[in-house]
Design an enzyme around this catalytic site. Structure first.
Site, PDB file in Angstrom:
ATOM      1  N   LYS A 112       0.828  -1.207   0.000  1.00  0.00           N
ATOM      2  CA  LYS A 112       0.000   0.000   0.000  1.00  0.00           C
ATOM      3  C   LYS A 112       0.859   1.253   0.000  1.00  0.00           C
ATOM      4  CE  LYS A 112      -4.439  -1.655   1.416  1.00  0.00           C
ATOM      5  NZ  LYS A 112      -5.523  -1.672   2.376  1.00  0.00           N
ATOM      6  N   LYS A 214      -3.839 -10.253  -7.801  1.00  0.00           N
ATOM      7  CA  LYS A 214      -5.047 -10.803  -7.186  1.00  0.00           C
ATOM      8  C   LYS A 214      -6.184  -9.814  -7.447  1.00  0.00           C
ATOM      9  CE  LYS A 214      -5.091  -8.585  -2.829  1.00  0.00           C
ATOM     10  NZ  LYS A 214      -5.702  -8.368  -1.606  1.00  0.00           N
ATOM     11  N   LYS A 217     -10.178  -4.329  -5.532  1.00  0.00           N
ATOM     12  CA  LYS A 217     -10.901  -3.093  -5.832  1.00  0.00           C
ATOM     13  C   LYS A 217      -9.921  -1.993  -6.188  1.00  0.00           C
ATOM     14  CE  LYS A 217     -12.814  -4.141  -1.852  1.00  0.00           C
ATOM     15  NZ  LYS A 217     -13.615  -4.385  -0.653  1.00  0.00           N
TER      16      LYS A 217
HETATM   17  P1  TYM Z   1     -10.436  -6.868   2.516  1.00  0.00           P
HETATM   18  O1  TYM Z   1     -11.577  -5.957   2.758  1.00  0.00           O
HETATM   19  O2  TYM Z   1      -9.342  -6.414   1.618  1.00  0.00           O
HETATM   20  O3  TYM Z   1     -10.943  -8.241   1.950  1.00  0.00           O
HETATM   21  C1  TYM Z   1     -11.988  -8.973   2.564  1.00  0.00           C
HETATM   22  C2  TYM Z   1     -11.742 -10.468   2.455  1.00  0.00           C
HETATM   23  O4  TYM Z   1     -11.683 -10.884   1.081  1.00  0.00           O
HETATM   24  C3  TYM Z   1     -10.479 -11.598   0.838  1.00  0.00           C
HETATM   25  N1  TYM Z   1     -10.034 -11.307  -0.542  1.00  0.00           N
HETATM   26  C4  TYM Z   1      -9.696 -12.243  -1.438  1.00  0.00           C
HETATM   27  N2  TYM Z   1      -9.670 -13.590  -1.386  1.00  0.00           N
HETATM   28  C5  TYM Z   1      -9.283 -14.253  -2.493  1.00  0.00           C
HETATM   29  N3  TYM Z   1      -8.923 -13.643  -3.646  1.00  0.00           N
HETATM   30  C6  TYM Z   1      -8.926 -12.299  -3.750  1.00  0.00           C
HETATM   31  N4  TYM Z   1      -8.588 -11.720  -4.892  1.00  0.00           N
HETATM   32  C7  TYM Z   1      -9.322 -11.529  -2.609  1.00  0.00           C
HETATM   33  N5  TYM Z   1      -9.445 -10.206  -2.362  1.00  0.00           N
HETATM   34  C8  TYM Z   1      -9.889 -10.094  -1.094  1.00  0.00           C
HETATM   35  C9  TYM Z   1      -9.501 -11.071   1.871  1.00  0.00           C
HETATM   36  O5  TYM Z   1      -8.445 -11.979   2.114  1.00  0.00           O
HETATM   37  C10 TYM Z   1     -10.388 -10.895   3.078  1.00  0.00           C
HETATM   38  O6  TYM Z   1     -10.561 -12.103   3.767  1.00  0.00           O
HETATM   39  N6  TYM Z   1      -7.682  -6.355   6.675  1.00  0.00           N
HETATM   40  C11 TYM Z   1      -8.846  -7.014   6.115  1.00  0.00           C
HETATM   41  C12 TYM Z   1     -10.125  -6.656   6.845  1.00  0.00           C
HETATM   42  C13 TYM Z   1     -10.107  -6.911   8.318  1.00  0.00           C
HETATM   43  C14 TYM Z   1     -10.231  -8.189   8.951  1.00  0.00           C
HETATM   44  C15 TYM Z   1     -10.231  -7.910  10.344  1.00  0.00           C
HETATM   45  C16 TYM Z   1     -10.333  -9.481   8.472  1.00  0.00           C
HETATM   46  C17 TYM Z   1     -10.032  -5.966   9.301  1.00  0.00           C
HETATM   47  N7  TYM Z   1     -10.104  -6.566  10.510  1.00  0.00           N
HETATM   48  C18 TYM Z   1     -10.303  -8.945  11.296  1.00  0.00           C
HETATM   49  C19 TYM Z   1     -10.410 -10.516   9.429  1.00  0.00           C
HETATM   50  C20 TYM Z   1     -10.394 -10.239  10.785  1.00  0.00           C
HETATM   51  C21 TYM Z   1      -9.003  -6.577   4.667  1.00  0.00           C
HETATM   52  O7  TYM Z   1      -8.480  -5.566   4.255  1.00  0.00           O
HETATM   53  O8  TYM Z   1      -9.815  -7.353   3.917  1.00  0.00           O
END
Ligand code: TYM
Length: 351
Positions: A112, A214, A217
């Site tokens: 990031k 991957k 967004k």
């Molecule tokens: P975020 O919002 O980026 O993504 C949400 C979930 O989707 C999964 N994901 C994917 N899995 C497979 N292929 C992809 N291309 C792909 N893109 C996204 C992510 O692995 C995630 O599981 N930091 C976290 C949010 C968070 C969180 C937490 C998660 C904050 N606190 C506590 C678990 C527990 C995040 O940015 O996810």
């Protein structure tokens, strides 16, 4: 008693196929096995530039997507992070047991920083004075919240003493850090937090339309779950990058190295996966045909979600009620954990 499960997503835009197969589908499969809490992590989403006016809408959209995809509010608690003030409170406590060095090794922070500072690390090393000051100016946009982001994530999970954390591959490092933070806190102050572990879905990493990153967004190589079927077919057939070896229809390809084939493995039947592999290797089918088939499957599998999503859109108060109820339950659990934490820290004066 069931073990506690915690997971969350950022309300940074419409949820996409990566969120769906990498996280949501996994969550739904675990609903009966665990005491499930799912969060919309809005405090995480303010660490990158965002449209303030649209935030409220994106939170409701994310919650609607959760429910429409199959997260039944009767079997899971769904809430918004900023409705429970103890998340940031516990994050501060965790800041004080987390080494900076460990945060610097977080891949998501490095990625990031590169993305939002608009420059790669190597560029900084070779940069002259002018480039360096340009870098510093851009790096100034990278805020401290982006750096301590994983500590807040640890607080999210541990506030509820979550033991199972279903996430995609990109989040595994953060869950491991969470485990370290829990251990460090417990060793220093006494046992409060359990060990947590990541639960990966069968597709922990779905690649995007560009086939090199991957699906994400922020990269813009994604397909939102809300995309209408015709648009899914149009975008996949036009934009999805397939095997570069197949310049012409008669050129054979290597399906194992083609992202469209990888998508077939996620969204198609075993017979169709075989059809795609054989057809690619023998040049029996063209890439267009191969893409069209997988796009139709994606669009078809999203049909129940689309239907439910339209139903929910017609009842705006329903989602707000679900979130209010979720927040109420979570505030109670969070208050009890913070009480324990403050006692361990020796911060009990006045009580
Ligand atoms: P975020 O919002 O980026 O993504 C949400 C979930 O989707 C999964 N994901 C994917 N899995 C497979 N292929 C992809 N291309 C792909 N893109 C996204 C992510 O692995 C995630 O599981 N930091 C976290 C949010 C968070 C969180 C937490 C998660 C904050 N606190 C506590 C678990 C527990 C995040 O940015 O996810």
């Amino acid at each position: 008693m069931k073990k506690r499960l915690f997971s969350g997503m950022q309300p940074t835009g419409a949820l996409h196929l990566g969120n769906w197969v990498g996280a949501l589908q996994n969550w739904i499969g675990l609903l009966d096995q665990y005491d499930c809490i799912f969060c919309i992590v809005d405090y995480h989403a303010i660490t990158i530039p965002y449209d303030v006016a649209g935030m409220e809408r994106r939170i409701i959209d994310a919650a609607s997507d959760y429910i429409a995809a199959g997260l039944d509010p009767a079997r899971a608690t769904i809430f918004v992070q900023s409705d429970v003030p103890q998340h940031t409170e516990l994050a501060w406590v965790f800041d004080s047991v987390t080494p900076l060095g460990q945060l610097m090794r977080m891949t998501q922070f490095k990625a990031k920083t590169a993305q939002f500072a608009d420059m790669e690390e190597e560029d900084e090393q070779v940069a002259g004075e002018e480039e360096r000051s340009e870098f510093l100016e851009k790096a100034g946009k990278v805020n401290a919240g982006l750096f301590t982001y994983p500590v807040l994530q640890a607080a999210d999970i541990l506030l509820y003493k979550g033991e199972a954390v279903p996430v995609g591959e990109d989040q595994v490092q953060h869950v491991e850090l969470t485990r370290d933070i829990a251990r460090r806190f417990n060793n220093r102050y006494g046992e409060v937090f359990p060990e947590c572990r990541p639960l990966l879905s069968p597709t922990p990493r779905l690649m995007g339309l560009d086939a090199v990153n991957k699906m994400s967004k922020s990269i813009g190589n994604h397909i939102p779950m809300q995309t209408p079927p015709e648009e899914i077919i149009r975008r996949v057939t036009r934009e999805a990058v397939s095997d570069y070896r197949r310049q012409r229809r008669q050129d054979p390809g290597v399906p194992e190295e083609c992202n469209v084939h990888a998508w077939h493995k996620v969204f198609s039947t075993p017979a169709e996966v075989e059809w795609s592999a054989q057809g690619c290797r023998s040049a029996g089918i063209g890439c267009f045909e191969c893409k069209k088939k997988v796009a139709e499957n994606i669009a078809g599998q999203l049909a129940p979600y689309r239907e439910k999503r339209a139903e929910i859109a017609a009842r705006p108060d329903y989602v707000r009620d679900v979130l209010a109820e979720g927040a109420k339950r979570c505030r109670e659990i969070a208050a009890a954990t913070m009480e324990e934490v403050r006692t361990k820290l020796g911060l009990t004066r006045g009580r």
